[in-house]
Motif scaffolding. Structure first.
Motif, PDB file in Angstrom:
ATOM      1  N   UNK A  73     -22.534  23.795  95.291  1.00  0.00           N
ATOM      2  CA  UNK A  73     -22.270  25.239  95.385  1.00  0.00           C
ATOM      3  C   UNK A  73     -22.050  25.644  96.839  1.00  0.00           C
ATOM      4  N   UNK A  74     -22.965  25.216  97.703  1.00  0.00           N
ATOM      5  CA  UNK A  74     -22.839  25.537  99.134  1.00  0.00           C
ATOM      6  C   UNK A  74     -21.528  24.988  99.692  1.00  0.00           C
ATOM      7  N   UNK A  75     -21.219  23.740  99.381  1.00  0.00           N
ATOM      8  CA  UNK A  75     -20.009  23.090  99.875  1.00  0.00           C
ATOM      9  C   UNK A  75     -18.749  23.816  99.393  1.00  0.00           C
ATOM     10  N   UNK A  76     -18.723  24.167  98.124  1.00  0.00           N
ATOM     11  CA  UNK A  76     -17.540  24.839  97.574  1.00  0.00           C
ATOM     12  C   UNK A  76     -17.356  26.228  98.168  1.00  0.00           C
ATOM     13  N   UNK A  77     -18.441  26.976  98.339  1.00  0.00           N
ATOM     14  CA  UNK A  77     -18.345  28.300  98.962  1.00  0.00           C
ATOM     15  C   UNK A  77     -17.853  28.196 100.403  1.00  0.00           C
ATOM     16  N   UNK A  78     -18.306  27.193 101.117  1.00  0.00           N
ATOM     17  CA  UNK A  78     -17.858  26.975 102.500  1.00  0.00           C
ATOM     18  C   UNK A  78     -16.379  26.613 102.570  1.00  0.00           C
ATOM     19  N   UNK A  79     -15.832  26.137 101.461  1.00  0.00           N
ATOM     20  CA  UNK A  79     -14.428  25.729 101.429  1.00  0.00           C
ATOM     21  C   UNK A  79     -13.535  26.706 100.670  1.00  0.00           C
ATOM     22  N   UNK A  80     -13.962  27.953 100.578  1.00  0.00           N
ATOM     23  CA  UNK A  80     -13.093  29.009 100.073  1.00  0.00           C
ATOM     24  C   UNK A  80     -13.189  29.309  98.597  1.00  0.00           C
ATOM     25  N   UNK A  81     -14.110  28.691  97.885  1.00  0.00           N
ATOM     26  CA  UNK A  81     -14.273  28.990  96.460  1.00  0.00           C
ATOM     27  C   UNK A  81     -15.119  30.239  96.284  1.00  0.00           C
ATOM     28  N   UNK A  82     -15.038  30.822  95.096  1.00  0.00           N
ATOM     29  CA  UNK A  82     -15.892  31.952  94.756  1.00  0.00           C
ATOM     30  C   UNK A  82     -16.578  31.667  93.427  1.00  0.00           C
ATOM     31  N   UNK A  83     -17.748  32.211  93.255  1.00  0.00           N
ATOM     32  CA  UNK A  83     -18.515  32.015  92.023  1.00  0.00           C
ATOM     33  C   UNK A  83     -17.985  32.970  90.956  1.00  0.00           C
ATOM     34  N   UNK A  85     -19.297  32.434  87.520  1.00  0.00           N
ATOM     35  CA  UNK A  85     -20.558  32.507  86.770  1.00  0.00           C
ATOM     36  C   UNK A  85     -21.385  31.298  87.181  1.00  0.00           C
ATOM     37  N   UNK A  86     -22.629  31.521  87.544  1.00  0.00           N
ATOM     38  CA  UNK A  86     -23.494  30.414  87.969  1.00  0.00           C
ATOM     39  C   UNK A  86     -24.827  30.556  87.260  1.00  0.00           C
ATOM     40  N   UNK A  87     -25.019  29.776  86.190  1.00  0.00           N
ATOM     41  CA  UNK A  87     -26.225  29.880  85.374  1.00  0.00           C
ATOM     42  C   UNK A  87     -27.232  28.777  85.664  1.00  0.00           C
ATOM     43  N   UNK A  88     -26.881  27.824  86.503  1.00  0.00           N
ATOM     44  CA  UNK A  88     -27.812  26.773  86.892  1.00  0.00           C
ATOM     45  C   UNK A  88     -27.639  25.476  86.117  1.00  0.00           C
ATOM     46  N   UNK A  89     -28.459  24.514  86.469  1.00  0.00           N
ATOM     47  CA  UNK A  89     -28.361  23.165  85.912  1.00  0.00           C
ATOM     48  C   UNK A  89     -28.410  23.191  84.381  1.00  0.00           C
ATOM     49  N   UNK A  90     -27.460  22.472  83.767  1.00  0.00           N
ATOM     50  CA  UNK A  90     -27.399  22.383  82.310  1.00  0.00           C
ATOM     51  C   UNK A  90     -26.719  23.577  81.659  1.00  0.00           C
ATOM     52  N   UNK A  91     -26.196  24.484  82.467  1.00  0.00           N
ATOM     53  CA  UNK A  91     -25.522  25.689  81.974  1.00  0.00           C
ATOM     54  C   UNK A  91     -24.176  25.824  82.676  1.00  0.00           C
ATOM     55  N   UNK A  92     -23.435  26.862  82.308  1.00  0.00           N
ATOM     56  CA  UNK A  92     -22.142  27.103  82.935  1.00  0.00           C
ATOM     57  C   UNK A  92     -22.310  27.437  84.413  1.00  0.00           C
ATOM     58  N   UNK A  93     -21.534  26.749  85.246  1.00  0.00           N
ATOM     59  CA  UNK A  93     -21.468  27.028  86.683  1.00  0.00           C
ATOM     60  C   UNK A  93     -19.983  27.040  87.045  1.00  0.00           C
ATOM     61  N   UNK A  94     -19.343  28.177  86.795  1.00  0.00           N
ATOM     62  CA  UNK A  94     -17.900  28.308  86.983  1.00  0.00           C
ATOM     63  C   UNK A  94     -17.585  28.769  88.401  1.00  0.00           C
ATOM     64  N   UNK A  95     -16.600  28.114  88.985  1.00  0.00           N
ATOM     65  CA  UNK A  95     -16.137  28.405  90.338  1.00  0.00           C
ATOM     66  C   UNK A  95     -14.619  28.582  90.289  1.00  0.00           C
ATOM     67  N   UNK A  96     -14.097  29.527  91.064  1.00  0.00           N
ATOM     68  CA  UNK A  96     -12.645  29.698  91.202  1.00  0.00           C
ATOM     69  C   UNK A  96     -12.255  29.183  92.573  1.00  0.00           C
ATOM     70  N   UNK A  97     -11.288  28.271  92.592  1.00  0.00           N
ATOM     71  CA  UNK A  97     -10.855  27.727  93.880  1.00  0.00           C
ATOM     72  C   UNK A  97      -9.924  28.717  94.574  1.00  0.00           C
ATOM     73  N   UNK A  98      -9.554  28.465  95.828  1.00  0.00           N
ATOM     74  CA  UNK A  98      -8.703  29.413  96.564  1.00  0.00           C
ATOM     75  C   UNK A  98      -7.322  29.623  95.944  1.00  0.00           C
TER      76      UNK A  98
END
Length: 116
Positions: A73-83, A85-98
Motif C-alpha cells: 500500500x505504501x509503495x503503491x501510494x508513493x508511486x501515484x496510485x490511489x486507494x 477501497x482498502x478493507x485489509x488482509x483477506x478482503x478487497x484492497x482495490x487500488x487505481x493506478x495513475x
C-alpha cells in the motif's frame, strides 16, 4: 517490493444472476460448484473469474499478490496510485493506478498466486 499477478479476475456487475446466465449460455462457462453470496466464481483452465455484485463500475479488476499488504500500500501510494477501497488482509484492497486501471492487492505469505 515484489508483485505477482494472480489468476483471479473480477468483473463487477449490477446483476450477478443475469451475468451468470450470460457467461454460462453465451460463453459456455460451467456453473460453479460453490460460490459466495453476491459472487459467482467460474474456474477456467487458466483463470478464476469472479462475477461480483456492485455499482462502482470499476471494470475488470486484475489481482496482484504480495507478501506484505501494508508495505505494498505504501509503495503503491508513493508511486501515484490511489486507494479505491482498502478493507485489509483477506478482503478487497482495490487500488487505481495513475492510468485509471483498478486492481486488487492480496497478501499471501509464501504462496503462489494460484494457490488461494
Amino acid at each position: 517490493m515484489k508483485y505477482k499477478v494472480s489468476n483471479n479476475i473480477g468483473f463487477q456487475v449490477q446483476n450477478v444472476e443475469q451475468a451468470k446466465d450470460f457467461y454460462e449460455k453465451a460463453l459456455g462457462f460451467k456453473e460453479p460448484e460453490q460460490s459466495f453470496v453476491n459472487e459467482i466464481d467460474f474456474r477456467t483452465d487458466t483463470n478464476n473469474i469472479f462475477l461480483i455484485d456492485g455499482n462502482e463500475n470499476l471494470g475488470p479488476v486484475m489481482e496482484v499478490v504480495v507478501d506484505d499488504l501494508e508495505a505494498a500500500k505504501k509503495h503503491l501510494l508513493e508511486n501515484g496510485c490511489e486507494i479505491v477501497r482498502w478493507e485489509g488482509k483477506g478482503q478487497d484492497c482495490y487500488v487505481r493506478d495513475p492510468f485509471g486501471m483498478v486492481f486488487n492487492v492480496w497478501e499471501e505469505k509464501g504462496k503462489q498466486p494460484d494457490e488461494r
